[in-house]
Design a protein around this motif. Structure first.
Motif, PDB file in Angstrom:
ATOM      1  N   GLU A 108       0.831  -1.209   0.000  1.00  0.00           N
ATOM      2  CA  GLU A 108       0.000   0.000   0.000  1.00  0.00           C
ATOM      3  C   GLU A 108       0.865   1.258   0.000  1.00  0.00           C
ATOM      4  O   GLU A 108       0.572   2.219  -0.717  1.00  0.00           O
ATOM      5  CB  GLU A 108      -0.936  -0.004   1.209  1.00  0.00           C
ATOM      6  CG  GLU A 108      -2.048  -1.016   1.108  1.00  0.00           C
ATOM      7  CD  GLU A 108      -2.903  -1.099   2.375  1.00  0.00           C
ATOM      8  OE1 GLU A 108      -2.700  -0.294   3.297  1.00  0.00           O
ATOM      9  OE2 GLU A 108      -3.773  -1.986   2.423  1.00  0.00           O
ATOM     10  N   ILE A 109       1.928   1.254   0.793  1.00  0.00           N
ATOM     11  CA  ILE A 109       2.836   2.400   0.838  1.00  0.00           C
ATOM     12  C   ILE A 109       3.491   2.602  -0.523  1.00  0.00           C
ATOM     13  O   ILE A 109       3.620   3.726  -1.005  1.00  0.00           O
ATOM     14  CB  ILE A 109       3.893   2.215   1.945  1.00  0.00           C
ATOM     15  CG1 ILE A 109       3.240   2.356   3.320  1.00  0.00           C
ATOM     16  CG2 ILE A 109       5.040   3.197   1.794  1.00  0.00           C
ATOM     17  CD1 ILE A 109       4.142   1.982   4.477  1.00  0.00           C
ATOM     18  N   GLU A 110       3.896   1.502  -1.159  1.00  0.00           N
ATOM     19  CA  GLU A 110       4.514   1.582  -2.479  1.00  0.00           C
ATOM     20  C   GLU A 110       3.552   2.196  -3.497  1.00  0.00           C
ATOM     21  O   GLU A 110       3.934   3.023  -4.314  1.00  0.00           O
ATOM     22  CB  GLU A 110       4.954   0.189  -2.922  1.00  0.00           C
ATOM     23  CG  GLU A 110       6.041   0.191  -3.959  1.00  0.00           C
ATOM     24  CD  GLU A 110       6.548  -1.220  -4.197  1.00  0.00           C
ATOM     25  OE1 GLU A 110       6.242  -1.763  -5.270  1.00  0.00           O
ATOM     26  OE2 GLU A 110       7.239  -1.751  -3.319  1.00  0.00           O
ATOM     27  N   ALA A 111       2.289   1.787  -3.437  1.00  0.00           N
ATOM     28  CA  ALA A 111       1.280   2.336  -4.351  1.00  0.00           C
ATOM     29  C   ALA A 111       1.093   3.827  -4.104  1.00  0.00           C
ATOM     30  O   ALA A 111       0.973   4.615  -5.051  1.00  0.00           O
ATOM     31  CB  ALA A 111      -0.039   1.595  -4.186  1.00  0.00           C
ATOM     32  N   ILE A 112       1.081   4.212  -2.850  1.00  0.00           N
ATOM     33  CA  ILE A 112       0.939   5.632  -2.514  1.00  0.00           C
ATOM     34  C   ILE A 112       2.139   6.409  -3.022  1.00  0.00           C
ATOM     35  O   ILE A 112       1.999   7.487  -3.601  1.00  0.00           O
ATOM     36  CB  ILE A 112       0.768   5.814  -0.988  1.00  0.00           C
ATOM     37  CG1 ILE A 112      -0.600   5.293  -0.550  1.00  0.00           C
ATOM     38  CG2 ILE A 112       0.938   7.276  -0.586  1.00  0.00           C
ATOM     39  CD1 ILE A 112      -0.770   5.196   0.959  1.00  0.00           C
ATOM     40  N   GLU A 113       3.351   5.874  -2.820  1.00  0.00           N
ATOM     41  CA  GLU A 113       4.555   6.557  -3.279  1.00  0.00           C
ATOM     42  C   GLU A 113       4.580   6.666  -4.796  1.00  0.00           C
ATOM     43  O   GLU A 113       4.989   7.687  -5.340  1.00  0.00           O
ATOM     44  CB  GLU A 113       5.798   5.849  -2.750  1.00  0.00           C
ATOM     45  CG  GLU A 113       5.996   6.074  -1.262  1.00  0.00           C
ATOM     46  CD  GLU A 113       7.164   5.291  -0.683  1.00  0.00           C
ATOM     47  OE1 GLU A 113       7.793   4.492  -1.420  1.00  0.00           O
ATOM     48  OE2 GLU A 113       7.439   5.474   0.506  1.00  0.00           O
ATOM     49  N   ASP A 114       4.140   5.610  -5.521  1.00  0.00           N
ATOM     50  CA  ASP A 114       4.049   5.672  -6.975  1.00  0.00           C
ATOM     51  C   ASP A 114       3.082   6.770  -7.390  1.00  0.00           C
ATOM     52  O   ASP A 114       3.351   7.529  -8.318  1.00  0.00           O
ATOM     53  CB  ASP A 114       3.591   4.329  -7.557  1.00  0.00           C
ATOM     54  CG  ASP A 114       4.705   3.306  -7.594  1.00  0.00           C
ATOM     55  OD1 ASP A 114       5.869   3.679  -7.382  1.00  0.00           O
ATOM     56  OD2 ASP A 114       4.403   2.118  -7.836  1.00  0.00           O
ATOM     57  N   SER A 115       1.962   6.855  -6.708  1.00  0.00           N
ATOM     58  CA  SER A 115       0.964   7.877  -7.009  1.00  0.00           C
ATOM     59  C   SER A 115       1.539   9.264  -6.757  1.00  0.00           C
ATOM     60  O   SER A 115       1.367  10.173  -7.565  1.00  0.00           O
ATOM     61  CB  SER A 115      -0.282   7.647  -6.153  1.00  0.00           C
ATOM     62  OG  SER A 115      -1.213   8.665  -6.362  1.00  0.00           O
ATOM     63  N   LYS A 116       2.221   9.417  -5.634  1.00  0.00           N
ATOM     64  CA  LYS A 116       2.845  10.710  -5.322  1.00  0.00           C
ATOM     65  C   LYS A 116       3.897  11.063  -6.364  1.00  0.00           C
ATOM     66  O   LYS A 116       4.011  12.217  -6.768  1.00  0.00           O
ATOM     67  CB  LYS A 116       3.474  10.682  -3.928  1.00  0.00           C
ATOM     68  CG  LYS A 116       2.490  10.744  -2.798  1.00  0.00           C
ATOM     69  CD  LYS A 116       3.203  10.737  -1.462  1.00  0.00           C
ATOM     70  CE  LYS A 116       2.224  10.771  -0.311  1.00  0.00           C
ATOM     71  NZ  LYS A 116       2.912  10.712   0.992  1.00  0.00           N
ATOM     72  N   GLN A 117       4.664  10.061  -6.799  1.00  0.00           N
ATOM     73  CA  GLN A 117       5.702  10.284  -7.807  1.00  0.00           C
ATOM     74  C   GLN A 117       5.078  10.728  -9.126  1.00  0.00           C
ATOM     75  O   GLN A 117       5.595  11.619  -9.790  1.00  0.00           O
ATOM     76  CB  GLN A 117       6.530   9.006  -7.990  1.00  0.00           C
ATOM     77  CG  GLN A 117       7.749   9.185  -8.850  1.00  0.00           C
ATOM     78  CD  GLN A 117       8.854   9.963  -8.172  1.00  0.00           C
ATOM     79  OE1 GLN A 117       8.789  10.286  -6.997  1.00  0.00           O
ATOM     80  NE2 GLN A 117       9.863  10.294  -8.930  1.00  0.00           N
ATOM     81  N   LYS A 118       3.955  10.111  -9.498  1.00  0.00           N
ATOM     82  CA  LYS A 118       3.273  10.501 -10.734  1.00  0.00           C
ATOM     83  C   LYS A 118       2.771  11.932 -10.647  1.00  0.00           C
ATOM     84  O   LYS A 118       2.905  12.709 -11.595  1.00  0.00           O
ATOM     85  CB  LYS A 118       2.111   9.547 -11.012  1.00  0.00           C
ATOM     86  CG  LYS A 118       2.531   8.191 -11.476  1.00  0.00           C
ATOM     87  CD  LYS A 118       1.330   7.273 -11.664  1.00  0.00           C
ATOM     88  CE  LYS A 118       1.762   5.854 -11.950  1.00  0.00           C
ATOM     89  NZ  LYS A 118       0.638   4.926 -12.016  1.00  0.00           N
ATOM     90  N   VAL A 119       2.185  12.283  -9.511  1.00  0.00           N
ATOM     91  CA  VAL A 119       1.680  13.650  -9.321  1.00  0.00           C
ATOM     92  C   VAL A 119       2.846  14.631  -9.360  1.00  0.00           C
ATOM     93  O   VAL A 119       2.762  15.685  -9.999  1.00  0.00           O
ATOM     94  CB  VAL A 119       0.893  13.765  -7.994  1.00  0.00           C
ATOM     95  CG1 VAL A 119       0.616  15.213  -7.641  1.00  0.00           C
ATOM     96  CG2 VAL A 119      -0.403  12.976  -8.075  1.00  0.00           C
TER      97      VAL A 119
END
Length: 147
Positions: free
Chosen positions: A42-53
């Motif tokens: 879940e943290i990895e998915a959040i970090e990927d999302s933050k990276q995309k933003v």
């Protein structure tokens, strides 16, 4: 005899209790590891999302900074140099050097975290920025040509 039976029963109960505690600890460890893995995902998915933003914001900011920089250089310097080139008073290389000036200014103005994410995500960020400069320059020239 009764004490021997009682002692044997106590040893058996202690062994059973220790086995149950060990089993409970094993299950607790198993579920704790599963929960940790799920949280990491879940943290990895959040970090990927933050990276995309962050990358999206960085590219928007690059677009804005490069547009303003190219417009400024065009208004302040490029028109004068083009006129001097036409009159034979300046070399065409001076016009080409303006792209390097724009690049340096964009790199200096762009926020470090945006520059970092652009460099990490795009591979050849230098070429990308130079292409962005050229794109804005073409847009300016097209608007100058239109009546």
């Amino acid at each position: 005899m009764m004490y021997q039976i009682q002692g044997a029963v106590q040893e058996t109960l202690i062994t059973v209790i220790i086995a149950l505690i060990t089993l409970a600890a094993t299950y607790a460890t198993f579920y704790l590891r599963k929960a940790t893995e799920r949280i990491k995902c879940e943290i990895e998915a959040i970090e990927d999302s933050k990276q995309k933003v962050l990358l999206h914001n960085a590219l928007d900011r690059l677009e804005e900074v490069s547009r303003k920089t190219v417009n400024k250089i065009e208004e302040v310097t490029a028109k004068k140099i083009r006129k001097a080139v036409e009159d034979g008073k300046a070399d065409r290389a001076e016009l080409e050097d303006l792209a390097f000036e724009a690049y340096a200014e964009i790199i200096n103005v762009l926020e470090p975290e945006y520059l970092k994410v652009i460099q990490e995500s795009l591979g050849d960020s230098r070429t990308y920025i130079f292409n962005t400069i050229e794109e804005h320059l073409k847009k300016i020239k097209l608007t100058e040509i239109k009546p």
